[in-house]
Design a protein around this motif. Structure first.
Motif, PDB file in Angstrom:
ATOM      1  N   LEU A 185       0.828  -1.200   0.000  1.00 30.55           N
ATOM      2  CA  LEU A 185       0.000   0.000   0.000  1.00 30.55           C
ATOM      3  C   LEU A 185       0.864   1.253   0.000  1.00 30.55           C
ATOM      4  CD1 LEU A 185      -2.867   1.166   0.131  1.00 30.55           C
ATOM      5  CD2 LEU A 185      -2.740   0.994   2.628  1.00 30.55           C
ATOM      6  N   ASN A 186       1.919   1.245   0.763  1.00 26.44           N
ATOM      7  CA  ASN A 186       2.818   2.389   0.841  1.00 26.44           C
ATOM      8  C   ASN A 186       3.498   2.651  -0.505  1.00 26.44           C
ATOM      9  OD1 ASN A 186       3.963   4.444   2.579  1.00 26.44           O
ATOM     10  ND2 ASN A 186       5.896   3.352   2.332  1.00 26.44           N
ATOM     11  N   LYS A 187       3.881   1.568  -1.183  1.00 23.99           N
ATOM     12  CA  LYS A 187       4.498   1.712  -2.512  1.00 23.99           C
ATOM     13  C   LYS A 187       3.520   2.345  -3.488  1.00 23.99           C
ATOM     14  CE  LYS A 187       7.852  -2.083  -2.267  1.00 23.99           C
ATOM     15  NZ  LYS A 187       8.231  -3.412  -2.806  1.00 23.99           N
ATOM     16  N   ARG A 188       2.260   1.872  -3.419  1.00 19.93           N
ATOM     17  CA  ARG A 188       1.234   2.409  -4.321  1.00 19.93           C
ATOM     18  C   ARG A 188       0.978   3.883  -4.038  1.00 19.93           C
ATOM     19  NH1 ARG A 188      -2.618  -1.351  -3.563  1.00 19.93           N
ATOM     20  NH2 ARG A 188      -4.083  -0.118  -2.326  1.00 19.93           N
ATOM     21  N   ILE A 189       0.953   4.259  -2.780  1.00 15.30           N
ATOM     22  CA  ILE A 189       0.730   5.651  -2.390  1.00 15.30           C
ATOM     23  C   ILE A 189       1.870   6.540  -2.882  1.00 15.30           C
ATOM     24  CG2 ILE A 189       0.704   7.202  -0.384  1.00 15.30           C
ATOM     25  CD1 ILE A 189      -0.979   5.080   1.063  1.00 15.30           C
ATOM     26  N   ILE A 190       3.103   6.052  -2.780  1.00 13.79           N
ATOM     27  CA  ILE A 190       4.265   6.826  -3.243  1.00 13.79           C
ATOM     28  C   ILE A 190       4.186   7.096  -4.737  1.00 13.79           C
ATOM     29  CG2 ILE A 190       6.769   6.722  -3.604  1.00 13.79           C
ATOM     30  CD1 ILE A 190       6.933   5.245  -0.895  1.00 13.79           C
ATOM     31  N   VAL A 191       3.791   6.065  -5.509  1.00 18.92           N
ATOM     32  CA  VAL A 191       3.654   6.216  -6.969  1.00 18.92           C
ATOM     33  C   VAL A 191       2.586   7.258  -7.292  1.00 18.92           C
ATOM     34  CG1 VAL A 191       2.942   5.064  -9.103  1.00 18.92           C
ATOM     35  CG2 VAL A 191       4.477   3.897  -7.507  1.00 18.92           C
ATOM     36  N   LYS A 192       1.449   7.159  -6.615  1.00 19.19           N
ATOM     37  CA  LYS A 192       0.351   8.103  -6.871  1.00 19.19           C
ATOM     38  C   LYS A 192       0.726   9.513  -6.433  1.00 19.19           C
ATOM     39  CE  LYS A 192      -3.413   4.748  -6.675  1.00 19.19           C
ATOM     40  NZ  LYS A 192      -4.664   4.311  -6.013  1.00 19.19           N
ATOM     41  N   ARG A 193       1.404   9.612  -5.332  1.00 25.33           N
ATOM     42  CA  ARG A 193       1.825  10.928  -4.851  1.00 25.33           C
ATOM     43  C   ARG A 193       2.771  11.607  -5.840  1.00 25.33           C
ATOM     44  NH1 ARG A 193       5.217  10.452   0.306  1.00 25.33           N
ATOM     45  NH2 ARG A 193       6.745   9.866  -1.296  1.00 25.33           N
ATOM     46  N   ASP A 194       3.721  10.817  -6.349  1.00 24.30           N
ATOM     47  CA  ASP A 194       4.662  11.366  -7.339  1.00 24.30           C
ATOM     48  C   ASP A 194       3.928  11.798  -8.607  1.00 24.30           C
ATOM     49  OD1 ASP A 194       6.700  10.905  -5.588  1.00 24.30           O
ATOM     50  OD2 ASP A 194       7.372   9.039  -6.540  1.00 24.30           O
ATOM     51  N   HIS A 195       2.932  11.032  -9.024  1.00 21.64           N
ATOM     52  CA  HIS A 195       2.142  11.370 -10.213  1.00 21.64           C
ATOM     53  C   HIS A 195       1.378  12.677  -9.985  1.00 21.64           C
ATOM     54  CE1 HIS A 195      -0.368  10.842 -13.754  1.00 21.64           C
ATOM     55  NE2 HIS A 195      -1.437  11.092 -12.979  1.00 21.64           N
ATOM     56  N   ILE A 216      -7.206  11.373  -7.678  1.00 21.62           N
ATOM     57  CA  ILE A 216      -7.111  12.013  -6.357  1.00 21.62           C
ATOM     58  C   ILE A 216      -7.967  11.255  -5.332  1.00 21.62           C
ATOM     59  CG2 ILE A 216      -7.700  14.095  -5.033  1.00 21.62           C
ATOM     60  CD1 ILE A 216      -6.964  15.691  -7.587  1.00 21.62           C
ATOM     61  N   GLU A 217      -9.174  10.847  -5.733  1.00 19.44           N
ATOM     62  CA  GLU A 217     -10.041  10.077  -4.840  1.00 19.44           C
ATOM     63  C   GLU A 217      -9.406   8.742  -4.462  1.00 19.44           C
ATOM     64  OE1 GLU A 217     -13.092  10.822  -3.351  1.00 19.44           O
ATOM     65  OE2 GLU A 217     -12.351  12.808  -3.928  1.00 19.44           O
ATOM     66  N   SER A 218      -8.772   8.102  -5.459  1.00 15.97           N
ATOM     67  CA  SER A 218      -8.080   6.827  -5.212  1.00 15.97           C
ATOM     68  C   SER A 218      -6.946   7.027  -4.215  1.00 15.97           C
ATOM     69  CB  SER A 218      -7.542   6.275  -6.524  1.00 15.97           C
ATOM     70  OG  SER A 218      -6.743   5.126  -6.300  1.00 15.97           O
ATOM     71  N   TYR A 219      -6.226   8.139  -4.366  1.00 13.86           N
ATOM     72  CA  TYR A 219      -5.129   8.451  -3.454  1.00 13.86           C
ATOM     73  C   TYR A 219      -5.668   8.667  -2.033  1.00 13.86           C
ATOM     74  CZ  TYR A 219      -1.222  11.043  -1.409  1.00 13.86           C
ATOM     75  OH  TYR A 219      -0.207  11.466  -0.599  1.00 13.86           O
ATOM     76  N   LYS A 220      -6.791   9.382  -1.920  1.00 11.58           N
ATOM     77  CA  LYS A 220      -7.390   9.646  -0.612  1.00 11.58           C
ATOM     78  C   LYS A 220      -7.855   8.347   0.057  1.00 11.58           C
ATOM     79  CE  LYS A 220     -10.341  13.083  -0.466  1.00 11.58           C
ATOM     80  NZ  LYS A 220     -11.429  13.982  -0.931  1.00 11.58           N
ATOM     81  N   LYS A 221      -8.423   7.432  -0.732  1.00  9.01           N
ATOM     82  CA  LYS A 221      -8.866   6.140  -0.193  1.00  9.01           C
ATOM     83  C   LYS A 221      -7.677   5.308   0.300  1.00  9.01           C
ATOM     84  CE  LYS A 221     -13.157   5.582  -2.814  1.00  9.01           C
ATOM     85  NZ  LYS A 221     -13.846   4.787  -3.865  1.00  9.01           N
ATOM     86  N   ASP A 222      -6.597   5.335  -0.479  1.00  6.30           N
ATOM     87  CA  ASP A 222      -5.393   4.609  -0.064  1.00  6.30           C
ATOM     88  C   ASP A 222      -4.835   5.167   1.243  1.00  6.30           C
ATOM     89  OD1 ASP A 222      -5.483   2.868  -2.152  1.00  6.30           O
ATOM     90  OD2 ASP A 222      -3.939   3.863  -3.361  1.00  6.30           O
ATOM     91  N   MET A 223      -4.882   6.476   1.377  1.00  2.00           N
ATOM     92  CA  MET A 223      -4.392   7.097   2.607  1.00  2.00           C
ATOM     93  C   MET A 223      -5.277   6.717   3.807  1.00  2.00           C
ATOM     94  SD  MET A 223      -1.603   8.724   2.083  1.00  2.00           S
ATOM     95  CE  MET A 223      -1.496   9.731   3.560  1.00  2.00           C
ATOM     96  N   ALA A 224      -6.597   6.678   3.581  1.00  2.00           N
ATOM     97  CA  ALA A 224      -7.524   6.282   4.650  1.00  2.00           C
ATOM     98  C   ALA A 224      -7.302   4.817   5.029  1.00  2.00           C
ATOM     99  CB  ALA A 224      -8.966   6.510   4.198  1.00  2.00           C
ATOM    100  N   HIS A 225      -7.072   3.989   3.992  1.00  2.00           N
ATOM    101  CA  HIS A 225      -6.808   2.568   4.211  1.00  2.00           C
ATOM    102  C   HIS A 225      -5.511   2.388   4.995  1.00  2.00           C
ATOM    103  CE1 HIS A 225      -6.484  -1.704   2.361  1.00  2.00           C
ATOM    104  NE2 HIS A 225      -6.975  -1.722   3.582  1.00  2.00           N
TER     105      HIS A 225
END
Length: 382
Positions: A97-107, A155-164
């Protein structure tokens, strides 16, 4: 009853010896002294009762307490391992999950940087203003709507990942607290088991050093043997399991399998007990083996007893029909329940030392019409 008599005697003697002194003292002082004398007498009686308590009963109480602590230990140890497994699963999920969040954050950073470079009028204005005609403007507008929609979903996907991520971190903290609690419980039960085993060892040691305790035990063991005989004879009168199909028990004489692997320690019949150097009559045999080894049924039949029995620890009795019975004692665990049928060589328990003063051992009997038989006549020759 003994306590009441002793208290009465104490009161009588006390009143007799102090009748002349009472006149000069207050009732409260006399009552206080009276109560102290009764309390002292109660304490003395309890010490006597404890000293005279049944050796086998005390041994059984200690062993039952140990078994309960072992059960609790296994339960907490299982919970500990399950919690540890969950922690590893959550940790693994957090890494992904952290890896996915980092990728989305960079994007998202790249997108914001691109929009920022368009200046004060913005990215969308720049795209629209560059249209050549109305058709191109419509295409550009459509493109911008799709892009904006993608950005929104991203952005919504990123917010959900952060909540998760936040939820999993909370879950991780809770699991770590549970892990710590179970680990403490496991250590606690380990200590309690050790204390119980030390208590049993102290009792067994006293059998070798205290003559009175040893003599009481010998009498109690003989009484326990008679109680077992009574139990089987009563069962023989009440229950009769007809012979099962195939060769009956009587036809297996000299060919029955051994109930456990191990070294034969004591024989059937009259002999001198090596532990106490006293003449005894053994109604069965004892097989020395390792704790936890299998106990197997020597023949098919129906279980008529499966519980603790004073002097024998955890014990199991099987009715094989034709009024033949087999007895297995000192088990650490017994598996079948009363009324269940067992097959030839089925594992029915585990070797233990419950009710035993000789360590891990299997006590084994064969009975016919309630009377003990020499097991070596029935078992295969080794």
């Amino acid at each position: 009853m003994i306590l009441k008599i002793l208290i009465f005697i104490t009161v009588f003697l006390y009143l007799s010896s102090s009748s002349n002194e009472v006149l000069g003292k207050s009732k409260e002082e006399e009552l206080k002294r009276f109560r102290n004398r009764i309390r002292e007498e109660k304490t003395r009686i309890k010490k006597v009762e404890k000293k005279e308590r049944s050796v086998l009963s005390e041994l059984e109480l200690i062993e039952k307490a140990i078994k309960e602590k072992e059960r609790e230990f296994k339960d907490y140890d299982h919970k500990l391992k399950e919690t540890e497994k969950k922690i590893k699963e959550v940790e693994s999920g957090l890494v992904l999950l952290n890896k996915r969040i980092i990728v989305k954050r960079d994007h998202l950073r790249e997108r914001l940087r691109a929009v920022y470079k368009q200046g004060r009028r913005g990215y969308y204005y720049g795209v629209l203003i560059g249209a050549k005609d109305s058709e191109d403007l419509f295409k550009r507008y459509k493109y911008l709507r799709v892009t904006a929609d993608q950005d929104y979903r991203f952005i919504e996907s990123y917010k959900k990942d952060m909540a998760h991520l936040k939820k999993n971190l909370v879950s991780m903290e809770k699991l770590k607290e549970e892990f710590s609690s179970y680990r403490d419980k496991v250590k606690e039960k380990e200590k309690e088991m050790k204390d119980g085993k030390n208590k049993k060892l102290t009792l067994l040691t006293s059998l070798k050093t205290e003559k009175n305790t040893r003599e009481r035990l010998i009498k109690e063991l003989e009484e326990a043997a008679k109680n077992l005989e009574t139990l089987i004879k009563e069962s023989d009168r009440k229950i009769e399991v007809p012979p099962v199909s195939g060769t009956g028990f009587a036809g297996q004489k000299g060919r029955l399998p051994w109930p456990s692997e191990g070294r034969l320690m004591t024989l059937f019949g009259k002999q001198i007990d090596a532990e106490f150097n006293t003449p005894i009559f053994k109604r069965g045999i004892e097989i020395r083996t390792q704790s936890g080894d299998d106990i197997k049924a020597i023949h098919k039949g129906s279980v008529v007893y499966a519980d603790w029995f004073k002097g024998y620890g955890k014990m199991l009795i099987i009715n094989h029909g034709e009024r033949y019975y087999s007895v297995y004692a000192h088990a650490s665990d017994i598996f079948p329940k009363v009324g269940e049928t067992v097959s030839d060589s089925q594992v029915i328990g585990k070797i233990g030392d419950t009710g035993s003063i000789k360590g891990p051992i299997l006590y084994f009997e064969i009975r016919y019409k309630g009377e003990p038989q020499d097991p070596l006549v029935w078992l295969r020759k080794k």
